[in-house]
Write a protein that holds these residues in place. Structure first.
Motif, PDB file in Angstrom:
ATOM      1  N   ASP A  21       0.872  -1.220   0.002  1.00  0.00           N
ATOM      2  CA  ASP A  21      -0.236  -0.131  -0.060  1.00  0.00           C
ATOM      3  C   ASP A  21       0.817   1.258  -0.110  1.00  0.00           C
ATOM      4  OD1 ASP A  21      -2.381  -1.256   0.096  1.00  0.00           O
ATOM      5  OD2 ASP A  21      -2.511  -1.768   2.334  1.00  0.00           O
ATOM      6  N   ARG A  22       2.264   1.032  -0.168  1.00  0.00           N
ATOM      7  CA  ARG A  22       3.018   2.405  -0.162  1.00  0.00           C
ATOM      8  C   ARG A  22       3.205   2.720  -1.792  1.00  0.00           C
ATOM      9  NH1 ARG A  22       5.429   4.260   4.160  1.00  0.00           N
ATOM     10  NH2 ARG A  22       5.496   2.869   6.117  1.00  0.00           N
ATOM     11  N   ARG A  23       3.374   4.217  -1.955  1.00  0.00           N
ATOM     12  CA  ARG A  23       3.603   4.830  -2.988  1.00  0.00           C
ATOM     13  C   ARG A  23       4.760   5.412  -3.315  1.00  0.00           C
ATOM     14  NH1 ARG A  23      -1.425   6.165  -6.035  1.00  0.00           N
ATOM     15  NH2 ARG A  23      -0.145   8.020  -6.930  1.00  0.00           N
ATOM     16  N   PHE A  24       5.514   5.186  -4.448  1.00  0.00           N
ATOM     17  CA  PHE A  24       6.829   5.554  -4.665  1.00  0.00           C
ATOM     18  C   PHE A  24       6.803   6.696  -5.825  1.00  0.00           C
ATOM     19  CE2 PHE A  24       7.168   1.536  -2.958  1.00  0.00           C
ATOM     20  CZ  PHE A  24       7.881   1.665  -1.965  1.00  0.00           C
ATOM     21  N   GLY A  25       7.559   7.394  -5.772  1.00  0.00           N
ATOM     22  CA  GLY A  25       7.870   8.328  -6.830  1.00  0.00           C
ATOM     23  C   GLY A  25       9.367   7.932  -7.385  1.00  0.00           C
ATOM     24  N   ILE A  26       9.619   7.725  -8.793  1.00  0.00           N
ATOM     25  CA  ILE A  26      10.605   7.658  -9.264  1.00  0.00           C
ATOM     26  C   ILE A  26      11.014   8.774 -10.337  1.00  0.00           C
ATOM     27  CG2 ILE A  26      12.259   5.935 -10.617  1.00  0.00           C
ATOM     28  CD1 ILE A  26      10.469   3.737  -9.794  1.00  0.00           C
ATOM     29  N   LEU A  27      11.986   9.573 -10.135  1.00  0.00           N
ATOM     30  CA  LEU A  27      12.350  10.537 -10.885  1.00  0.00           C
ATOM     31  C   LEU A  27      13.470  10.049 -11.866  1.00  0.00           C
ATOM     32  CD1 LEU A  27      11.873  13.535  -8.540  1.00  0.00           C
ATOM     33  CD2 LEU A  27      11.135  13.371 -10.713  1.00  0.00           C
ATOM     34  N   VAL A  28      13.547  10.397 -12.968  1.00  0.00           N
ATOM     35  CA  VAL A  28      14.481   9.774 -14.082  1.00  0.00           C
ATOM     36  C   VAL A  28      15.026  10.934 -14.787  1.00  0.00           C
ATOM     37  CG1 VAL A  28      15.330   8.202 -15.823  1.00  0.00           C
ATOM     38  CG2 VAL A  28      13.116   7.493 -14.131  1.00  0.00           C
ATOM     39  N   SER A  29      16.444  10.912 -14.595  1.00  0.00           N
ATOM     40  CA  SER A  29      17.170  12.043 -15.566  1.00  0.00           C
ATOM     41  C   SER A  29      17.138  11.674 -17.115  1.00  0.00           C
ATOM     42  CB  SER A  29      18.550  12.236 -15.193  1.00  0.00           C
ATOM     43  OG  SER A  29      19.274  13.044 -16.078  1.00  0.00           O
ATOM     44  N   GLU A  30      16.827  12.557 -18.044  1.00  0.00           N
ATOM     45  CA  GLU A  30      16.834  12.466 -19.388  1.00  0.00           C
ATOM     46  C   GLU A  30      18.315  12.336 -19.874  1.00  0.00           C
ATOM     47  OE1 GLU A  30      14.021  14.947 -20.839  1.00  0.00           O
ATOM     48  OE2 GLU A  30      12.193  13.890 -20.236  1.00  0.00           O
ATOM     49  N   TRP A  31      19.168  12.963 -19.124  1.00  0.00           N
ATOM     50  CA  TRP A  31      20.651  12.823 -19.563  1.00  0.00           C
ATOM     51  C   TRP A  31      21.096  11.571 -19.468  1.00  0.00           C
ATOM     52  CZ3 TRP A  31      22.225  16.890 -22.224  1.00  0.00           C
ATOM     53  CH2 TRP A  31      23.528  17.066 -22.629  1.00  0.00           C
ATOM     54  N   ASN A  32      21.908  11.098 -20.485  1.00  0.00           N
ATOM     55  CA  ASN A  32      22.582   9.546 -20.302  1.00  0.00           C
ATOM     56  C   ASN A  32      21.378   8.697 -20.356  1.00  0.00           C
ATOM     57  OD1 ASN A  32      25.313  10.392 -20.420  1.00  0.00           O
ATOM     58  ND2 ASN A  32      24.930  11.055 -18.348  1.00  0.00           N
ATOM     59  N   THR A  33      20.360   8.800 -21.215  1.00  0.00           N
ATOM     60  CA  THR A  33      19.185   8.023 -21.280  1.00  0.00           C
ATOM     61  C   THR A  33      19.585   6.563 -21.327  1.00  0.00           C
ATOM     62  OG1 THR A  33      17.986   9.697 -22.595  1.00  0.00           O
ATOM     63  CG2 THR A  33      17.169   7.769 -22.619  1.00  0.00           C
ATOM     64  N   GLU A  34      20.573   5.956 -21.838  1.00  0.00           N
ATOM     65  CA  GLU A  34      20.760   4.609 -22.049  1.00  0.00           C
ATOM     66  C   GLU A  34      21.137   4.055 -20.573  1.00  0.00           C
ATOM     67  OE1 GLU A  34      23.976   1.355 -24.051  1.00  0.00           O
ATOM     68  OE2 GLU A  34      24.101   3.414 -24.142  1.00  0.00           O
ATOM     69  N   VAL A  35      21.772   4.867 -19.698  1.00  0.00           N
ATOM     70  CA  VAL A  35      21.935   4.378 -18.560  1.00  0.00           C
ATOM     71  C   VAL A  35      20.802   4.490 -17.542  1.00  0.00           C
ATOM     72  CG1 VAL A  35      23.528   5.145 -16.271  1.00  0.00           C
ATOM     73  CG2 VAL A  35      24.552   4.955 -18.869  1.00  0.00           C
ATOM     74  N   THR A  36      20.219   5.813 -17.481  1.00  0.00           N
ATOM     75  CA  THR A  36      19.008   5.882 -16.769  1.00  0.00           C
ATOM     76  C   THR A  36      17.824   5.233 -16.953  1.00  0.00           C
ATOM     77  OG1 THR A  36      18.382   7.825 -17.927  1.00  0.00           O
ATOM     78  CG2 THR A  36      20.004   8.314 -16.235  1.00  0.00           C
ATOM     79  N   GLU A  37      17.548   4.938 -17.970  1.00  0.00           N
ATOM     80  CA  GLU A  37      16.588   3.884 -18.351  1.00  0.00           C
ATOM     81  C   GLU A  37      16.691   2.449 -17.863  1.00  0.00           C
ATOM     82  OE1 GLU A  37      13.399   4.342 -19.376  1.00  0.00           O
ATOM     83  OE2 GLU A  37      13.921   6.512 -19.478  1.00  0.00           O
ATOM     84  N   ALA A  38      18.157   2.009 -17.887  1.00  0.00           N
ATOM     85  CA  ALA A  38      18.377   0.815 -17.192  1.00  0.00           C
ATOM     86  C   ALA A  38      18.221   0.933 -15.676  1.00  0.00           C
ATOM     87  CB  ALA A  38      19.669   0.424 -17.607  1.00  0.00           C
TER      88      ALA A  38
END
Length: 166
Positions: A21-38
């Motif tokens: 029942d917990r909610r999480f926010g995940i913020l992802v930087s768009e710089w270095n997308t190959e890495v941040t998407e992983a």
């Protein structure tokens, strides 16, 4: 401990709290997308693996790692967000920009956490080069996104322990 001596995807899962029942926010930087998407994939899958519901994981994108602090503050100000995971990658490069960015992001995320009393997790890679980043985003050293998600879960467990009535 340096990640070349420890796999970022290997950690203790003893006594993890119920996060269904917990909610999480995940913020992802768009710089270095190959890495941040992983990193995002690692964090998202780890949260699901340990009981989070897909509808309780909210993603937000920011242009670069520097913007993770303000984005985290906005997420933390929401009553329905319990923990924030900030994911980014600042590669050293030819100038000292990484020193300024990394310090500002670390300080900013710490300030958000202390101001809001919510876990704000530093999931930012600070490698010397692209290969080191890839090695820590699902490569030979595991995935910092996995570690960041487990850290968020464990901090929620500690928060529950500290504030529960005996």
């Amino acid at each position: 401990m340096a990640s070349d001596l420890k796999n970022l995807s290997v950690f203790s899962t003893d006594e993890l709290p119920d996060i269904s029942d917990r909610r999480f926010g995940i913020l992802v930087s768009e710089w270095n997308t190959e890495v941040t998407e992983a990193l995002f994939e690692g964090a998202y899958k780890t949260l699901l693996q340990h009981g989070a519901k897909p509808q309780n994981i909210i993603r937000g994108n920011v242009p670069g790692s520097y913007e993770l602090s303000l984005g985290s503050l906005w997420f933390a100000q929401r009553d329905d967000i319990d923990a924030i995971i900030a994911l980014g990658c600042v590669i050293q490069g030819e100038t000292k920009h990484n020193d300024y960015i990394n310090h500002a992001v670390a300080q900013g995320l710490t300030n958000v956490s202390l101001k809001t009393s919510k876990p704000v997790i530093f999931g930012v890679l600070t490698p010397n080069d692209q290969q080191q980043a890839l090695d820590r985003a699902g490569g030979k050293h595991g995935n910092k996104g996995d570690e960041a998600a487990i850290t968020a879960i464990k901090m929620l467990g500690l928060q529950q322990q500290v504030y529960s009535k005996f």
